[in-house]
Scaffold this active site. Structure first.
Site, PDB file in Angstrom:
ATOM      1  N   ASN A  36       1.741  -8.380   0.719  1.00 45.95           N
ATOM      2  CA  ASN A  36       1.014  -7.126   0.537  1.00 45.95           C
ATOM      3  C   ASN A  36      -0.140  -7.038   1.532  1.00 45.95           C
ATOM      4  OD1 ASN A  36       0.314  -8.956  -1.975  1.00 45.95           O
ATOM      5  ND2 ASN A  36      -1.460  -7.604  -1.885  1.00 45.95           N
ATOM      6  N   ASP A  37      -1.397  -6.934   1.127  1.00 45.49           N
ATOM      7  CA  ASP A  37      -2.494  -6.521   2.009  1.00 45.49           C
ATOM      8  C   ASP A  37      -2.547  -7.262   3.344  1.00 45.49           C
ATOM      9  OD1 ASP A  37      -3.056  -5.427  -0.446  1.00 45.49           O
ATOM     10  OD2 ASP A  37      -5.098  -6.177  -0.557  1.00 45.49           O
ATOM     11  N   ASP A 166     -12.257  -8.695  -1.589  1.00 46.20           N
ATOM     12  CA  ASP A 166     -11.814  -8.086  -0.331  1.00 46.20           C
ATOM     13  C   ASP A 166     -12.936  -7.956   0.698  1.00 46.20           C
ATOM     14  OD1 ASP A 166      -9.517  -7.842  -1.845  1.00 46.20           O
ATOM     15  OD2 ASP A 166      -9.768  -5.698  -2.209  1.00 46.20           O
TER      16      ASP A 166
END
Length: 531
Positions: A36-37, A166
């Protein structure tokens, strides 16, 4: 990115189909496992190599702990070589979550000695997630970013929260300090920290409850972006803060919003509280800026999926991919006849490709109801790669719509098996670009209503020739199961995945209309590529 309980439930009940030959050619995917990210995107100026890290589990095709940082490299941002796990989780119940990488040239951290060249002083800053906390940690690499050693003094920031993640870090030259943007996700807050050494951090400001809130904020990024004029000259700049939201997109699931403003090294001040949308498609999330680009260009990439259905898409042995890299500038653009707004302009980056098949270039062609234009991309060899682009500039005459309830310029992108196709185009009454990705034999598309078959983007003309005649531009890049649309030279962008039967690549473009004397192709180009 942190998966919420209600999302995890849907992941555990997913079904898997196989479509191994439909792997994109120039969009980064892992060889196997879950992605993902984007994490820690940076450019190595010494070796002329682009590095991409990402949320990764090589042993599962759905999101599951332990999550580590996977790693791939590229010389051109189009073809990628996987290098394995760069930062591993400590145990099966924890994760190395999203973060960033900086080049600590001046060794402010003290992690390096003189044997490590300045351009190789690579430091990663990431979120360490456990069942009871999310903290910010630091690690450093002594081998060019292949592996990392975790700082013995971790964590470097701990606010006793399970929703704090994040970090995006960059060097702020005017005050000679490091700046971190990090989300306290479910407080809808972006925290800004300063540090002189990447170890000791001081909270200096917060950006709270702006724009579309949704369920939570994630992956904040802050960068200074040049403002260009109509001649492509750069005179000044503004700062842009990107905030990802999931769930909460207006069309469902995940999306990225941004704010334009000023930054003084401590506080970001938006010029307006209005939010703007970075990409209008269903599949563009967790955007991250690339650090240390060759000439300080603003380049970024995103995860090309959506948390509504990412665990169910019919690919194996991998799931998910990145978007193409994009170059970003700011430009004053008309949003309606009376307003001009400073907006991001996106330009796709795809290099090192060889034309393979038949290329087309057509100009000044009027479209009528009794004829359509067909372009076979496979050429004399009848070889289809599934990778092609097209650029279309056309005019629309609204006085010719008459009583047509759907005054459309249709573009059909057809697979070798023509029962599967994408329908996209422009509708004149609504002034909207649309995409219908529902025409497929793949069960997932029919059975999952969250994988919306139809999406659209409301746009304004690129140019107005008269009261009734306007000009529009559409650039499309198709890479097997991903379509990226750049409208009016990147003023509007829409990224969407699609799924056809295994190996049924698009090889034909058909352009048609059901209204006469309305649309004229001013310029059309298309070409198929191989890597």
């Amino acid at each position: 990115m942190k998966v919420n309980g209600f999302l995890l439930t849907s992941l555990l009940g997913c079904s898997i189909a196989t479509a191994s030959s439909n792997r994109p050619l120039i969009h980064l995917t892992p060889e196997k496992g879950w992605m993902n990210d984007p994490n820690g995107l940076f450019y190595d100026r010494a070796d002329d190599v682009w590095h991409a890290y990402y949320q990764f589990n090589p042993n599962s095709t759905v999101w599951a702990e332990p999550i580590s940082w996977g790693h791939s490299i590229s010389k051109d941002l189009s073809t990628w070589e996987e290098k394995g796990i760069a930062i591993a989780s400590n145990d099966t119940n924890s994760g190395i979550y999203t973060g960033s990488v900086v080049i600590d040239r001046n060794n402010t951290s003290g992690f390096f000695n003189s044997s490590i060249a300045n351009e190789k002083r690579i430091v990663a800053i990431y979120t360490y997630n456990t069942p009871t906390s999310e903290t910010q940690e630091v690690a450093y690499s002594l081998d060019g970013g292949l592996t990392f050693k975790k700082y013995s003094g971790n964590p470097v920031i701990n606010i006793n929260s399970t929703q704090f993640r994040d970090p995006k870090v960059f060097w702020y030259q005017p005050s000679q300090t490091w700046v971190m943007a990090v989300a306290q996700s479910q407080k809808y807050s972006v925290h800004f920290y300063n540090s002189k050494d990447l170890k000791k951090w001081t909270l200096v400001s917060e950006f709270k409850q702006h724009g579309i809130l949704g369920y939570q904020y994630e992956t904040p990024n802050l960068v200074q972006v040049p403002i260009v004029d109509s001649t492509n000259s750069t005179k000044t700049s503004k700062w842009v803060l990107f905030v990802s939201v999931n769930p909460g997109a207006l069309i469902g699931g995940s999306f990225v919003q941004y704010f334009v403003g000023d930054f003084d090294g401590k506080q970001f001040t938006p010029v307006s509280n209005a939010t703007q949308i970075l990409d209008y498609g269903k599949d563009y999330y967790a955007f991250q800026i690339v650090d240390n680009t060759p000439s300080d260009e603003v380049i970024g990439m995103a995860w090309a999926s959506n948390w509504q259905y990412c665990a169910n898409v019919p690919t194996s042995p991998w799931r998910s991919s990145f978007s193409l890299a994009r170059n970003f500038t700011l430009q004053y653009a008309n949003t309606n006849p009376e307003s001009e707004v400073l907006q991001l302009i996106s330009t796709p980056i795809y290099n090192g490709l060889a034309k393979n098949g038949t290329s087309y270039h057509l100009q000044n062609q009027s479209l009528e109801t009794n004829s359509s234009l067909t372009f076979d991309l496979s050429g004399a060899s009848n070889f289809t790669t599934g990778l092609f682009d097209f650029e279309l500039t056309f005019s629309s005459n609204s006085s010719a719509f008459g009583n047509a309830d759907f005054a459309a310029l249709d573009i059909y992108l057809k697979g070798v098996n023509t029962t599967e196709y994408l329908r996209l185009g422009f509708e004149g009454n609504a002034k909207a670009v649309y995409l219908d990705r529902s025409h497929t034999n793949v069960n997932f598309v029919e059975r999952n209503p969250l994988f919306s078959g139809q999406v659209s983007v409301d746009i304004v003309p690129a140019e107005t020739l008269s009261e009734t005649v306007s000009v529009y531009k559409i650039q499309g890049i198709v890479d097997r199961n991903i379509l990226e649309l750049y409208i009016n030279d990147g003023q509007f962008v829409s990224t969407n995945t699609f799924f056809f039967s295994d190996g049924n690549y698009i090889n034909t473009i058909d352009i048609s209309t059901e209204v006469n004397k309305t649309f004229k192709l001013i310029d059309f180009q298309a070409a198929q590529y191989s890597t």
